[in-house]
Scaffold this active site. Structure first.
Site, PDB file in Angstrom:
ATOM      1  CG  ASP A  94      -1.916  -1.109   1.225  1.00  0.00           C
ATOM      2  OD1 ASP A  94      -2.388  -1.448   0.129  1.00  0.00           O
ATOM      3  OD2 ASP A  94      -2.219  -1.637   2.305  1.00  0.00           O
ATOM      4  N   GLY A  95       0.373   2.315  -0.581  1.00  0.00           N
ATOM      5  CA  GLY A  95       1.111   3.571  -0.589  1.00  0.00           C
ATOM      6  C   GLY A  95       1.896   3.809  -1.856  1.00  0.00           C
ATOM      7  CB  CYS A  96       3.143   1.779  -4.514  1.00  0.00           C
ATOM      8  SG  CYS A  96       4.416   1.239  -3.371  1.00  0.00           S
ATOM      9  CB  ALA A  97       1.493   6.005  -7.848  1.00  0.00           C
ATOM     10  CB  SER A  98       3.119   1.419  -9.771  1.00  0.00           C
ATOM     11  OG  SER A  98       3.577   2.555 -10.439  1.00  0.00           O
TER      12      SER A  98
END
Length: 136
Positions: A48-52
């Site tokens: 979690d916390g990744c744009a991808s």
């Protein structure tokens, strides 16, 4: 405390003249990684916390940390490869002692990634640290 694999990347970066070459090298590192089995690209391995889309699956053997990772973005796959070089083979109880931000600063990654990519990179580092701590 950098692994030999990370030192190899750092030495290569020293020879690359500009950020565009370094960026291409990071992408090539990602392309060279073995693909992750889609069967393990599940919510439990998602970061979690990744744009991808990013997945990290830990593998602990003989108290040494390793992981397999993947992403749907080429540059992020490359960043996973850099993190793999930094952490793979490190004893699980020493993973938390690695100053990943300082190591990545050696490569200039801290200066050239967008805020969104930097946040995603921090999320991946935090996930790796938590996985190692849970295994310890």
């Amino acid at each position: 405390m950098a692994t030999p694999a990370f030192e190899d990347i750092a030495e290569t970066f020293d020879f690359l003249d500009d950020w565009e070459e370094r960026y291409r090298h990071v992408i090539e590192l990602g392309k060279a990684m073995p693909p992750m089995d889609p069967a393990v690209q599940v919510p439990a391995t998602k970061v979690d916390g990744c744009a991808s889309q990013v997945w990290i699956l830990p593998r602990i053997e003989d108290r040494r940390f390793d992981f397999q990772g993947d992403s749907d973005a080429l540059i992020v796959r490359g960043l996973i490869a850099v993190l793999h070089a930094l952490y793979a083979g490190v004893p699980v109880d020493q993973v938390g002692q690695i100053d990943a931000q300082a190591a990545l600063a050696r490569l200039g990654l801290d200066e050239h990634l967008s805020a969104q990519r930097s946040n995603g990179l921090r999320a991946m580092i935090e996930r790796i640290r938590l996985l190692a701590a849970d295994a310890g």
